[in-house]
Design a protein around this motif. Structure first.
Motif: not given
Length: 161
Positions: A2-20
């Motif tokens: 069992h794990h609660p990890l998120m699948i990497l998506s383009a939207a998530l990646l873009s948000a991380l890049l925008q956060e620096g």
């Protein structure tokens, strides 16, 4: 597992890049198979960092992982590779080292494992235990809290109970 990890998506990646976040550490990820994942050949976990020092510390911690890699987004080709990974190419499943808000509450089966673990290794009562997921160098653990006391236990150790 069992794990609660998120699948990497383009939207998530873009948000991380925008956060620096400019450095991303890739590593192998041991996730328990599910019937829907029969076509998956490899599973990866990608952890974002804002500085190279933290990324290098993680990289050294996983030094024996043959699939480890540090993406540096200051290089356009590396950023493009991350977006390719976020597209979830056939045969691969790529997670982000982020707790999925929809799965941050442990399921009832995991809670039972925690209660058994608590009864074996602590003097705590099995009720009123706060359970939180955590990640360190790509490894999932559970933070178990009772009053002012806290223990951190790797998730696989809990699941074996």
């Amino acid at each position: 597992m069992h794990h609660p990890l998120m699948i990497l998506s383009a939207a998530l990646l873009s948000a991380l890049l925008q956060e620096g976040y400019g450095f991303f550490v890739r590593q192998s990820c041991a996730v328990g198979p599910s019937p829907a994942d029969a076509h998956i050949r490899e599973v990866f976990l990608i952890t974002p960092y804002k500085d190279i020092v933290s990324a290098n510390a993680h990289f050294q911690h996983i030094r024996f992982d043959r699939r480890k890699y540090i993406y540096q987004t200051s290089h356009p080709e590396e950023k493009e590779k991350l977006y390719q990974a976020a597209a979830q190419p056939a045969g691969y499943k790529i997670y982000a080292a982020q707790i999925d808000p929809e799965r941050q509450t442990p399921d009832p089966q995991l809670v039972q494992h925690v209660k058994h673990y608590i009864s074996q290794y602590t003097a705590w009562p099995t009720d009123h235990i706060r359970i939180e997921y955590g990640l360190q160098y790509g490894e999932l653990y559970l933070s178990l809290k009772y009053g002012d006391e806290e223990i951190k236990v790797p998730l696989p150790a809990i699941e074996s109970y």
